[in-house]
Write a protein that holds these residues in place. Structure first.
Motif, PDB file in Angstrom:
ATOM      1  N   ALA A 135       0.879  -1.178   0.000  1.00 53.91           N
ATOM      2  CA  ALA A 135       0.000   0.000   0.000  1.00 53.91           C
ATOM      3  C   ALA A 135       0.909   1.219   0.000  1.00 53.91           C
ATOM      4  N   ASP A 136       0.604   2.187  -0.846  1.00 53.57           N
ATOM      5  CA  ASP A 136       1.423   3.415  -0.958  1.00 53.57           C
ATOM      6  C   ASP A 136       2.897   3.086  -1.159  1.00 53.57           C
ATOM      7  N   GLY A 137       3.170   2.062  -1.942  1.00 52.23           N
ATOM      8  CA  GLY A 137       4.560   1.720  -2.248  1.00 52.23           C
ATOM      9  C   GLY A 137       5.297   1.020  -1.122  1.00 52.23           C
ATOM     10  N   GLN A 138       4.626   0.809   0.016  1.00 51.14           N
ATOM     11  CA  GLN A 138       5.262   0.136   1.157  1.00 51.14           C
ATOM     12  C   GLN A 138       4.735  -1.292   1.287  1.00 51.14           C
ATOM     13  N   VAL A 139       5.609  -2.202   1.743  1.00 51.25           N
ATOM     14  CA  VAL A 139       5.157  -3.559   2.040  1.00 51.25           C
ATOM     15  C   VAL A 139       4.423  -3.543   3.382  1.00 51.25           C
ATOM     16  N   ALA A 176      -2.128  -3.992  11.008  1.00 49.94           N
ATOM     17  CA  ALA A 176      -3.471  -3.712  11.521  1.00 49.94           C
ATOM     18  C   ALA A 176      -4.092  -2.468  10.884  1.00 49.94           C
ATOM     19  N   ALA A 177      -3.263  -1.477  10.577  1.00 45.80           N
ATOM     20  CA  ALA A 177      -3.763  -0.221  10.008  1.00 45.80           C
ATOM     21  C   ALA A 177      -4.431  -0.427   8.648  1.00 45.80           C
ATOM     22  N   HIS A 178      -4.107  -1.527   7.976  1.00 46.63           N
ATOM     23  CA  HIS A 178      -4.672  -1.778   6.640  1.00 46.63           C
ATOM     24  C   HIS A 178      -5.610  -2.978   6.625  1.00 46.63           C
ATOM     25  N   SER A 179      -6.074  -3.404   7.826  1.00 46.22           N
ATOM     26  CA  SER A 179      -6.796  -4.680   7.894  1.00 46.22           C
ATOM     27  C   SER A 179      -8.312  -4.541   7.816  1.00 46.22           C
ATOM     28  N   VAL A 205      -4.883  -1.075  -1.434  1.00 42.61           N
ATOM     29  CA  VAL A 205      -4.111  -2.278  -1.121  1.00 42.61           C
ATOM     30  C   VAL A 205      -3.899  -3.093  -2.393  1.00 42.61           C
ATOM     31  N   GLY A 206      -2.681  -3.607  -2.550  1.00 39.79           N
ATOM     32  CA  GLY A 206      -2.381  -4.422  -3.720  1.00 39.79           C
ATOM     33  C   GLY A 206      -1.464  -5.581  -3.356  1.00 39.79           C
ATOM     34  N   VAL A 207      -1.248  -6.450  -4.319  1.00 39.05           N
ATOM     35  CA  VAL A 207      -0.295  -7.548  -4.155  1.00 39.05           C
ATOM     36  C   VAL A 207       0.766  -7.416  -5.236  1.00 39.05           C
ATOM     37  N   ASP A 208       2.013  -7.521  -4.816  1.00 34.99           N
ATOM     38  CA  ASP A 208       3.130  -7.434  -5.762  1.00 34.99           C
ATOM     39  C   ASP A 208       3.270  -8.781  -6.476  1.00 34.99           C
ATOM     40  N   ILE A 209       2.773  -8.829  -7.707  1.00 37.37           N
ATOM     41  CA  ILE A 209       2.864 -10.060  -8.501  1.00 37.37           C
ATOM     42  C   ILE A 209       3.891  -9.833  -9.598  1.00 37.37           C
TER      43      ILE A 209
END
Length: 371
Positions: free
Chosen positions: A310-314, A338-341, A348-352
């Motif tokens: 999220a926002d370029g951070q893992v 927790a802040a993104h849960s 939110v994304g997944v690095d694929i």
């Protein structure tokens, strides 16, 4: 020890059905018979038949069997009634999860502990070690049982046609001895698919005739043989954890969002109590990463180990991912900060493989059957 995979009593039968076999936790197991999507959908809408003989059965018996299990495991096993079962865990002294288990109370002083195939030896060794000083016997019964499961909305009808056992009176997480198609069995109403269903513990020499009887009884209602592949997508949709993915020795039950299985109020000490008490207090103040569901906006499938961003951070890591036949989209379980849960958390994304694919955060489970 030989490196040859162990074979279940149904091995020849799986091969005759054209199953694709795979090595799973040292066992040669059916991955799929035809289309894993068709097998998955059969369990959701009709019924599926599984060979689960790779699971590890351990019998604990004797006057202090209940006291031993209360000490060795995190749950209150002494409070389980005869004929009932409980989901629980065995932890290390530091609170790390060694395995998640189902414990059946077969008689007043006899229990069956069912461990995951990959951890059966670890659990057996831990129980033997923890039994020191208790008037109880721990017995490796992995070779004494074959395990078949019938899962899906048609499973009660299929089983009822083969047994006079009181299935209507058999609650979820209970087990009773009975006869199925003339075969003596422990009939348990448990499962790992999100559907109603039964697991049948029988002697290995009865496995083939029972499989054939179930197959025949299910012919008219769409029962199909099912492999491990659809078992995984079914449990993923149902939000059920898999050891080695959502659970590990690096995590306590509180980290996994399953603190409810730890019973501090039970009598006596138990292995890991102090560390788990600390973990519980820590989780109250500052939740660790939270296990959430992720649904893909696109078509690319996330796999275990992929970074959640999220926002370029893992902000977390995928623990399990697969295409969901029921939702028609890729889904994943992941531990995230927790802040993104919270469900619906934006961005939110997944690095694929270097691309940040958009995903929607949802509460687990993805799928719940309509009763």
């Amino acid at each position: 020890m030989s490196n040859e995979p162990r074979l279940t009593a149904l091995d020849a039968l799986h091969r005759s059905l054209g199953a694709t076999m795979t090595d799973f936790a040292g066992w040669d197991m059916p991955l799929r018979y035809g289309s894993e999507r068709d097998e998955h959908n059969a369990v959701r809408t009709k019924a599926g038949l599984f060979d689960l003989s790779h699971m590890g059965e351990i019998t604990v018996s004797g006057p202090q069997a209940a006291a031993l299990l209360n000490y060795a495991l995190v749950g209150n096993i002494a409070s389980v009634g005869v004929g009932r079962a409980r989901y629980t865990m065995i932890c290390r002294e530091d609170g790390g999860i060694l395995d998640d288990l189902i414990v059946y109370r077969l008689e007043e002083t006899e229990y069956m502990v069912v461990a995951n195939a990959s951890n059966a030896q670890v659990v057996l060794d831990a129980l033997v070690e923890r039994a020191a000083g208790f008037d109880a016997e721990v017995r490796d019964d992995r070779d004494a049982y074959a395990l078949l499961a019938v899962q899906g909305p048609q499973s009660p009808g299929i089983l009822a046609s083969l047994t006079d056992a009181d299935l209507d009176g058999l609650k979820y997480y209970a087990g009773l001895p009975g006869t199925v198609a003339g075969v003596p069995a422990l009939i348990a109403r448990t499962g790992y698919t999100g559907e109603d269903g039964f697991e049948l513990f029988v002697k290995p020499e009865h496995a083939v005739e029972l499989w054939q009887a179930l197959t025949k009884a299910g012919e008219g209602v769409g029962l199909v043989p099912c492999g491990l592949s659809c078992r995984d997508t079914l449990r993923l949709e149902a939000g059920m954890p898999l050891y080695g993915h959502e659970l590990s020795t690096e995590l306590t039950p509180f980290d996994a969002g399953l603190g409810r299985v730890v019973k501090f109020e039970k009598e006596g000490d138990f292995v890991g109590r102090a560390a788990l008490r600390e973990a519980a207090e820590h989780a109250n103040h500052e939740p660790p990463r939270v296990l959430v569901g992720l649904i893909a906006e696109g078509r690319r499938v996330p796999r275990a180990g992929y970074a959640v961003v999220a926002d370029g951070q893992v902000i977390g890591e995928v623990t399990s991912g697969a295409p969901s036949p029921t939702l028609g989209k890729p889904i994943a379980m992941a531990y995230v900060d927790a802040a993104h849960s919270a469900p619906g958390t934006p961005g939110v994304g997944v690095d694929i493989r270097g691309t940040h694919e958009p995903y929607r955060v949802v509460a687990l489970p993805f799928y719940k059957r309509q009763n």
